[in-house]
Motif scaffolding. Structure first.
Motif, PDB file in Angstrom:
ATOM      1  N   SER A 217       4.264 -13.551   7.219  1.00 32.09           N
ATOM      2  CA  SER A 217       5.600 -14.168   7.316  1.00 32.09           C
ATOM      3  C   SER A 217       6.611 -13.397   6.453  1.00 32.09           C
ATOM      4  N   GLU A 218       6.159 -12.845   5.350  1.00 27.10           N
ATOM      5  CA  GLU A 218       7.082 -12.044   4.528  1.00 27.10           C
ATOM      6  C   GLU A 218       7.477 -10.753   5.263  1.00 27.10           C
ATOM      7  N   ILE A 219       6.506 -10.161   5.938  1.00 24.68           N
ATOM      8  CA  ILE A 219       6.799  -8.928   6.693  1.00 24.68           C
ATOM      9  C   ILE A 219       7.774  -9.229   7.826  1.00 24.68           C
ATOM     10  N   GLU A 220       7.550 -10.361   8.512  1.00 27.04           N
ATOM     11  CA  GLU A 220       8.486 -10.759   9.582  1.00 27.04           C
ATOM     12  C   GLU A 220       9.891 -10.933   9.024  1.00 27.04           C
ATOM     13  N   LEU A 221       9.986 -11.597   7.878  1.00 31.77           N
ATOM     14  CA  LEU A 221      11.309 -11.812   7.269  1.00 31.77           C
ATOM     15  C   LEU A 221      11.970 -10.468   6.945  1.00 31.77           C
TER      16      LEU A 221
ATOM     17  N   ASN B  24       2.650  -2.578  11.295  1.00 30.61           N
ATOM     18  CA  ASN B  24       2.775  -1.951  12.620  1.00 30.61           C
ATOM     19  C   ASN B  24       2.660  -3.013  13.729  1.00 30.61           C
ATOM     20  N   ALA B  25       1.653  -3.899  13.590  1.00 31.68           N
ATOM     21  CA  ALA B  25       1.427  -4.919  14.633  1.00 31.68           C
ATOM     22  C   ALA B  25       2.609  -5.881  14.699  1.00 31.68           C
ATOM     23  N   ILE B  26       3.112  -6.284  13.552  1.00 24.44           N
ATOM     24  CA  ILE B  26       4.229  -7.245  13.555  1.00 24.44           C
ATOM     25  C   ILE B  26       5.494  -6.576  14.096  1.00 24.44           C
ATOM     26  N   ALA B  27       5.712  -5.333  13.691  1.00 31.95           N
ATOM     27  CA  ALA B  27       6.902  -4.605  14.187  1.00 31.95           C
ATOM     28  C   ALA B  27       6.820  -4.461  15.706  1.00 31.95           C
ATOM     29  N   GLN B  28       5.606  -4.206  16.201  1.00 24.23           N
ATOM     30  CA  GLN B  28       5.431  -4.065  17.658  1.00 24.23           C
ATOM     31  C   GLN B  28       5.812  -5.378  18.363  1.00 24.23           C
TER      32      GLN B  28
ATOM     33  N   ILE C 114       8.560   3.122   6.507  1.00 24.65           N
ATOM     34  CA  ILE C 114       7.663   2.862   5.373  1.00 24.65           C
ATOM     35  C   ILE C 114       7.541   4.076   4.434  1.00 24.65           C
ATOM     36  N   ALA C 115       7.293   3.746   3.177  1.00 25.70           N
ATOM     37  CA  ALA C 115       6.863   4.762   2.205  1.00 25.70           C
ATOM     38  C   ALA C 115       5.457   4.363   1.788  1.00 25.70           C
ATOM     39  N   ILE C 116       4.637   5.342   1.479  1.00 24.83           N
ATOM     40  CA  ILE C 116       3.319   5.006   0.923  1.00 24.83           C
ATOM     41  C   ILE C 116       3.419   5.099  -0.595  1.00 24.83           C
ATOM     42  N   ARG C 117       2.934   4.050  -1.259  1.00 18.92           N
ATOM     43  CA  ARG C 117       2.901   4.109  -2.717  1.00 18.92           C
ATOM     44  C   ARG C 117       1.648   4.863  -3.129  1.00 18.92           C
TER      45      ARG C 117
ATOM     46  N   THR D 159       2.374   3.329  16.418  1.00 16.57           N
ATOM     47  CA  THR D 159       3.613   3.542  17.185  1.00 16.57           C
ATOM     48  C   THR D 159       4.844   2.864  16.590  1.00 16.57           C
ATOM     49  N   HIS D 160       4.624   1.860  15.711  1.00 18.61           N
ATOM     50  CA  HIS D 160       5.791   1.091  15.266  1.00 18.61           C
ATOM     51  C   HIS D 160       6.047   1.181  13.765  1.00 18.61           C
ATOM     52  N   VAL D 161       5.452   2.176  13.132  1.00 17.29           N
ATOM     53  CA  VAL D 161       5.827   2.490  11.747  1.00 17.29           C
ATOM     54  C   VAL D 161       6.162   3.974  11.668  1.00 17.29           C
ATOM     55  N   LYS D 162       7.109   4.259  10.798  1.00 21.24           N
ATOM     56  CA  LYS D 162       7.557   5.653  10.648  1.00 21.24           C
ATOM     57  C   LYS D 162       7.504   5.980   9.162  1.00 21.24           C
ATOM     58  N   LEU D 163       6.777   7.043   8.809  1.00 19.16           N
ATOM     59  CA  LEU D 163       6.667   7.402   7.380  1.00 19.16           C
ATOM     60  C   LEU D 163       7.932   8.151   6.958  1.00 19.16           C
ATOM     61  N   THR D 164       8.714   7.488   6.100  1.00 18.76           N
ATOM     62  CA  THR D 164       9.971   8.128   5.684  1.00 18.76           C
ATOM     63  C   THR D 164       9.989   8.477   4.197  1.00 18.76           C
ATOM     64  N   GLY D 165       8.909   8.131   3.494  1.00 13.49           N
ATOM     65  CA  GLY D 165       8.955   8.467   2.073  1.00 13.49           C
ATOM     66  C   GLY D 165       7.660   8.206   1.331  1.00 13.49           C
ATOM     67  N   LEU D 166       7.712   8.527   0.047  1.00 18.50           N
ATOM     68  CA  LEU D 166       6.606   8.233  -0.868  1.00 18.50           C
ATOM     69  C   LEU D 166       7.159   7.443  -2.048  1.00 18.50           C
ATOM     70  N   HIS D 167       6.271   6.681  -2.667  1.00 14.70           N
ATOM     71  CA  HIS D 167       6.679   5.803  -3.761  1.00 14.70           C
ATOM     72  C   HIS D 167       5.674   5.958  -4.897  1.00 14.70           C
ATOM     73  N   VAL D 168       6.171   6.037  -6.125  1.00 17.04           N
ATOM     74  CA  VAL D 168       5.283   5.972  -7.300  1.00 17.04           C
ATOM     75  C   VAL D 168       5.901   5.013  -8.310  1.00 17.04           C
ATOM     76  N   HIS D 169       5.062   4.211  -8.924  1.00 21.23           N
ATOM     77  CA  HIS D 169       5.529   3.373 -10.050  1.00 21.23           C
ATOM     78  C   HIS D 169       4.339   3.271 -10.984  1.00 21.23           C
ATOM     79  N   ILE D 170       4.446   3.877 -12.161  1.00 18.56           N
ATOM     80  CA  ILE D 170       3.245   4.052 -12.992  1.00 18.56           C
ATOM     81  C   ILE D 170       3.126   3.025 -14.115  1.00 18.56           C
TER      82      ILE D 170
END
Ligand SMILES: Cc1ncc(COP(=O)(O)O)c(C=O)c1O
Length: 417
Positions: free
Chosen positions: A113-117, A138-142, A150-153, A193-204
């Motif tokens: 529900s948070e992802i949908e929001l 990806n499934a919810i976006a579809q 998305i960015a991967i942390r 198909t419904h996620v696009k990698l646009t960045g990377l994230h780090v928080h140490i």
């Protein structure tokens, strides 16, 4: 330097926040009350924003550190984006008028529900922490016929030299994806198909006072980004460097922002990289004081206890992280004494200071617990059925209530009998 000292100062023995005596606020709104300097919030944001001026960038204030709606509104008016970690924080940011395209969303446990929001709101990007999370997005976006950015942390396995509860970029921490596992994830990701990698994230981690761990994390993330772009993921152009910038609580130095900015400039030469940072404490920490009233002075066998009307339920940092919080008498008296400053909660962990020399106090005095703007009210609870404190925002010589004190009715309002 980032310290409360610039914003909470004595004038003729009376403690002021900007141009307002704290005693006036305590008398008008009662205690305990959180008091914030708006100037400190804006100064610290501006300092960080200016420090990144050589790069395309966005400063996203970390809502979790202090999430009062008025503060979010003030920050968004100054041009700040927001770093959120829950549906509730998305809701707050939108209620404060933040442009969804300036909202980034992190956290290891995002629910459907948070992802949908987040998708319905149209946030800028998700900072993802695992493959199952990416698959769920990806499934919810579809289903919603959307493409999620998305960015991967990444977990760079860097030692942040801070309290172990607030270290987040080591192998043993639950956060992010290790550099070793990243290739497996990006292989799967490229088929979604419904996620696009646009960045990377780090928080140490948080309250980091040295430049080196930030530089190392940045360098490792940058290498990963280059590798991903070489593999054809050319839209991966955002580098989110997280938060964690340390401030002065006692007599330690906070993070040297000029030195940090110089290290970023040296490490990141590519001007196509869009930088995001997510400072919380650096913006809100020195901005706030928790003002309380001494209820009793209790002389025990080997100690004197100064018992105040707030405690670990409203400011848990001393108990949770063994953190130092400076304590000042709102109206100075002659002399000093060594005391324990404690709250009313039925726990021995309920203290603000132990064996601390503070200026002499008497029953009825107001004390200010300084550097309490971050992870203070945001982590406050109603333990022992104490209502939550009021919050007041100071702007120059004016001040206004930004959250009223809770009542006993509020305490039981949602309970059903
Ligand atoms: C992902 C992320 N970004 C930013 C922050 C803000 O940290 P700080 O308040 O130390 O700047 C945190 C804090 O936990 C976090 O987890």
């Amino acid at each position: 330097m980032n310290s409360y000292r610039e914003y909470f100062t004595y004038r003729n023995g009376t403690l002021y926040c900007e141009d307002v005596p704290l005693e006036a606020i305590a008398k008008e709104y009662g205690t305990p009350v959180y008091v914030y300097s708006s100037k400190c919030f804006i100064d610290k944001f501006t300092q960080l924003d200016d420090a990144l001026s050589k790069h395309p960038h966005l400063v996203c204030y970390s809502v979790k550190s202090n999430s009062n709606l008025n503060i979010l509104r003030m920050m968004q008016s100054a041009g700040c984006g927001m770093d959120v970690v829950s549906g509730g924080e998305i809701y707050r940011a939108i209620a404060a008028g933040v442009d969804p395209k300036k909202i980034v969303y992190a956290g290891v446990g995002k629910t459907s529900s948070e992802i949908e929001l987040a998708l319905a709101t149209g946030i800028r990007m998700f900072n993802c922490e695992s493959l199952p999370e990416i698959e769920r997005i990806n499934a919810i976006a579809q289903n919603m016929n959307k493409i999620a950015s998305i960015a991967i942390r990444v977990n760079p396995d860097v030692e942040a030299h801070t309290h172990h509860y607030i270290t987040t970029g080591k192998k043993e921490n639950k956060f992010g994806v290790s550099l070793q596992l990243l290739p497996d994830i990006t292989d799967v990701l490229q088929k979604l198909t419904h996620v696009k990698l646009t960045g990377l994230h780090v928080h140490i981690g948080s309250q980091i006072t040295e430049v080196e761990p930030f530089e190392e994390a940045c360098r490792r993330a940058l290498e990963v980004m280059k590798a991903l772009r070489a593999k054809g993921m050319d839209e991966c152009t955002t580098l989110n460097l997280g938060g964690g910038f340390g401030i002065e609580y006692n007599d330690e130095d906070g993070l040297d922002i000029a030195k940090w900015a110089a290290s970023i400039d040296n490490t990141i030469k590519d001007k196509d990289i869009f930088l995001i940072i997510e400072p919380g404490r650096y913006i809100s920490g020195s901005s706030g004081a928790l003002v309380t009233q001494v209820q009793y002075k209790k002389k025990a066998d080997i100690k004197t206890f100064v018992i105040v009307d707030t405690g670990m339920h409203h400011l848990i940092r001393p108990t949770l992280y063994q953190a130092y919080q400076h304590i000042a008498n709102v109206t100075l008296r002659e002399g000093k004494e060594i005391v324990d400053v404690v709250g009313p909660i039925c726990e021995s962990g309920d203290f603000f200071a132990k064996d601390r020399e503070i200026s002499y106090t008497e029953q009825g005095d107001y004390l200010a617990v300084l550097s309490a703007g971050a992870y203070g009210m945001a982590m406050a609870s109603r333990y022992n059925s104490h209502p939550l404190p009021a919050e007041v925002l100071v702007e120059g010589d004016r001040y206004r209530l930004i959250r009223s004190r809770e009542t006993y009715e509020d305490l039981i309002a949602r309970e059903r009998v």
